[in-house]
Write a protein that holds these residues in place. Sequence first.
Motif, PDB file in Angstrom:
ATOM      1  N   GLU A 298       2.716  11.727  -9.882  1.00  0.00           N
ATOM      2  CA  GLU A 298       1.711  12.794  -9.876  1.00  0.00           C
ATOM      3  C   GLU A 298       2.125  13.986  -9.029  1.00  0.00           C
TER       4      GLU A 298
ATOM      5  N   GLU B 247       0.838  -1.204   0.000  1.00  0.00           N
ATOM      6  CA  GLU B 247       0.000   0.000   0.000  1.00  0.00           C
ATOM      7  C   GLU B 247       0.878   1.262   0.000  1.00  0.00           C
TER       8      GLU B 247
ATOM      9  N   GLU C  30       2.642   7.171  -6.527  1.00  0.00           N
ATOM     10  CA  GLU C  30       1.785   8.309  -6.879  1.00  0.00           C
ATOM     11  C   GLU C  30       2.531   9.623  -6.639  1.00  0.00           C
TER      12      GLU C  30
ATOM     13  N   ARG D 234      -9.741   2.378  -1.053  1.00  0.00           N
ATOM     14  CA  ARG D 234      -8.661   3.348  -0.802  1.00  0.00           C
ATOM     15  C   ARG D 234      -8.797   4.566  -1.709  1.00  0.00           C
TER      16      ARG D 234
ATOM     17  N   LYS E  38      -9.367   8.333  -0.318  1.00  0.00           N
ATOM     18  CA  LYS E  38      -8.461   9.444  -0.645  1.00  0.00           C
ATOM     19  C   LYS E  38      -9.227  10.598  -1.278  1.00  0.00           C
TER      20      LYS E  38
ATOM     21  N   GLU F  97      -9.595  14.362   0.138  1.00  0.00           N
ATOM     22  CA  GLU F  97      -9.219  15.531  -0.672  1.00  0.00           C
ATOM     23  C   GLU F  97     -10.400  16.485  -0.853  1.00  0.00           C
TER      24      GLU F  97
ATOM     25  N   ARG G 125      -3.330   7.364  -9.727  1.00  0.00           N
ATOM     26  CA  ARG G 125      -4.616   7.188  -9.040  1.00  0.00           C
ATOM     27  C   ARG G 125      -5.721   7.991  -9.714  1.00  0.00           C
ATOM     28  N   HIS G 126      -5.382   9.200 -10.117  1.00  0.00           N
ATOM     29  CA  HIS G 126      -6.434  10.030 -10.705  1.00  0.00           C
ATOM     30  C   HIS G 126      -6.904   9.488 -12.058  1.00  0.00           C
TER      31      HIS G 126
END
Lengths: 501, 250
Positions: free
Chosen positions: A399, A388, A395, B89, B93, B97, B52-53
Motif C-alpha cells: 500500500e 505484527e 502493508e 490494531r 491505526k 490516521e 489493511r484498508h
Amino acid sequence: MVGTYLGMPAFPEAARDAVRDERLRSNLTHATHTIRDKRAKAVAELPDWGRLRAAGAAIKDRTLRHLDHYLERLEESVTAAGGQVHWAADAREANRIVTRLVRETGEEEVVKVKSMATQEIGLNAALTAAGIRANETDLAELIVQLGDDLPSHILVPAIHRNRGEIRDIFAERMADWGRPAPEGLTDSPRDLAEAARLHLRQKFLNAKVGVSGANFMVAETGTMVVVESEGNGRMCLTLPETLISVVGIEKVVPTWRDLEVFLQLLPRSSTAERMNPYTSMWTGTTEGDGPRTFHLVLLDNGRTDTLADTVGRQALRCIRCSACLNVCPVYERAGGHAYGSAYPGPIGAILTPQLRGVASELDASLPYASSLCGACYEVCPVAIDIPEALVHLRERVVEGGEVTVRGTRTTVRPARGHAAERAAMRASRWALDHPGVLRAGQRVAGRARRLAPRRLPGPGRAWTDTRDIPALPAESFRDWWRRTREKPTRESGNGTKGAGR
Amino acid sequence: MRVALFVTCVNDTLYPRTGRAVVSLLERLGVEVEFPVEQSCCGQAQFNSGYRHETEPLVRRFARAFDGFDHIVAPSGSCAAMVRDNYPRIGAKARAEGRGSELADAAASVVPRTHELTEFLVDVLGVTDVGAYYPHSVTYHPTCHGLRMLGLGDRPTRLLRAVKGLELVDLPGAEECCGFGGTFAVKNSAVSSAMGADKARHITSTGAAAVCTVDNSCQMHIGGTLSRLGSPVRPVHIAEILASTEEEQW
C-alpha cells in the motif's frame, strides 16, 4: 558467493534453491533443533522468565523513547573516561571513520571480535579496499572468512557448514591467512578447535589494532560490554594498543543495573547458558592496562528512521540472541543466505526492510518470508511481536505510505509486482462485502465442482504442484442453512439434529 | 443467551460439513445457535497480506452482522485470532490516521464476545465431555494461531480425551507450523511445501487414522499434502469429531 549480499535474488527464489540442498537442510535442522531444545530447558529453569522478559522490553522501550538523552550522556561518560566518540550517520561514514582511524595507527592489519554492526556495514570489504586486512577471530566467523563465504546466522555464522566442510576449508585456506592448518587435520571438533587456536594465537599476539562491536553500552558510566563464549573477544579487547568499537545507537542502556536483566536474558536465549562464559567490560582507557586508545563509533544507518515508526520500532529492542532464528521453520528450510543481509531469520525479515527500505525486490520480499506462525515472538527475550511487524511491513510494500528516510517524512509508493494480487484482494473483498455475490459464486463453483482440475494453471500451480485441492461441496453452508433452517415455520433446536444432511 | 455461529468463509465455501457439525454439537448441548446471514469473512487474507484498508469494510460488516449476540463462536483458531488480535490494531491505526474511533469501537464491541469453538465449549459452557463417540485413533496438530495467538492450551486435547472410543496419539514436532500461512503457501511455495511434507511425515508416522485440528485452512494444506503423498491419514476438524455420537457418525 564472495563477501556481498548485493544483487542477490528475492527471498522465494533463493529459498527454493536452499530447500533443494539436502546437505544444507540436514545441517540446519540438526543445529537449530539442538539449540532450540537447549534454550527451552535453560529458560524453563527461571520461574520469573516472563517478568524478566517484560523488564527487558520495558528498559529498551524507555531508553529508545529518550535515545537522544542517553546517547549524549554516553558520549560524555566515554569521553570523560578517556575514549573518543565518533558519530556515523550511515555505513559509508562508519567505514570511512574506521578506515581513517586504522590508517592513523600506521597498521595494515586488525583483529576483529565477532560483531553484527560491522557485518551490517560491510567493514571488512571496506578495509580490504583500503589495503587493511581484517582478521576474524570468532571460530565461526573465521570459517566463513576462510571459505570466502557469508554468515548465515547471527550467533553461529557458519551454521550451514558441517565438520567435514570445515576441515576442508581449514586445510585448504588457513595458509593464505597465516599459520597453516596442521598436517593430517581430521574433522574431530577437538582437532578443528586446536587448528583454529594455533592459527588465531599468532594473530592475537601480533595485533596492534582491535575492532569490535558491543552488546551493551552503559550511558551513566560509559562502559562497553561484549558477551562471547570463546575468549577470542577478551584477547582482542585487551591485547591491542588501539581498540575501535562500532556500535548501533540502540545498544545503549541507561545504567549499570539494567545489565542485570540483559545478562540473564541473553545467554539463556542465545547459547542456552545460565551464565555467559566471557563477559568483557571496559570503560574508556586505563593507564597500564589494555588498549591505550579507545574509539567508539556510534552507528545510525537507518535506526533513527526506524525509531520514527510506531509499530516497526520494536525491532530496535533486539539484543541479537538468535532465539527467533533457531525456532523459525522458514529459516530452518531456507537457510540464512536467502535473507540477503547480515540479519537473517525472523528478526532480519523485519529489521532489514526498515534499515534498508523496501525499494529492492529482495528487501520487499522479506516481510513475506514467514508463515506468521508466531514461534519467534514466543521465544523473543525482549517480546518483539515479529508477526505484527511483518504484517505492518507487508502493508508498506503493497500500500505504500508514510515513512521516514534520513529524518524526513516521505510518502513511498507501493512496490511494483503486486498489481494482480491487489486486484484479487480488492475483488475478493468486494465479493465478501456483498454476501449475495459470495453466495452466487459458491453456487457456480458447487455446480461446476466436477470440472475442477487436479492441477491448476498460473499462480494456482504453486499450490497444486505439491498439494491436492479440496473437493468442492455441492452446497455451501449458507445454502444449507437457508434450505433447512429458514423455512417459514422455524424448526426448534432439539428437533433438527442432522437436519438436511 | 444469544449465540451466533461465525462459520468463516473457508468453512462456508469449502467445508460446510464443519459448520453443520458445530450446529449439531451446540444444539445437542442445548445451545440454540443462530447464523446471521450478513456475515462473510473476517478479512484475514487481506490483512495478513498487507491490505489493511481492504480489510476495514469487513471489520464493519462483522461488527454489524454480530451486533446483539452474547457470544460469537468460530470453528477456526486463526479467524478468531484475527478478530481478537488484529481488529483492535486496525481500529487503533484508523484512529491514529485521524479517521475517528468507529473501527476501534467496532473492534472493542466484538473482541470480548468472539470465541474459538473449543474456548466456547470449555470456558463458556464449562464442558469437556460433550458426549461424543468416535471410535478411531486420532493425532492432534495444534495450529499456530490457536496455540500461540489465542493460547488455547490443552482445551482441544481435553475435549478429545473425553470422547468415547477415541485413541489420542501424540504427534512428533506437534507445535511446528504446517507451512500453510495463507498467501505464504503460494508466495513461498517451496518452503511451505517442505514444511508441509515434514508435517505430513510426522502425522503419517503416528499411525493414526485421522489428524485433527481446529482450523480447516491449515487442514486444507495438510490434507492436500497428505493426499498428494498417498498417506492414508484423513484430515478432520475437531467439530466433526465432537459432533459424532454412537447414533450418528460424522
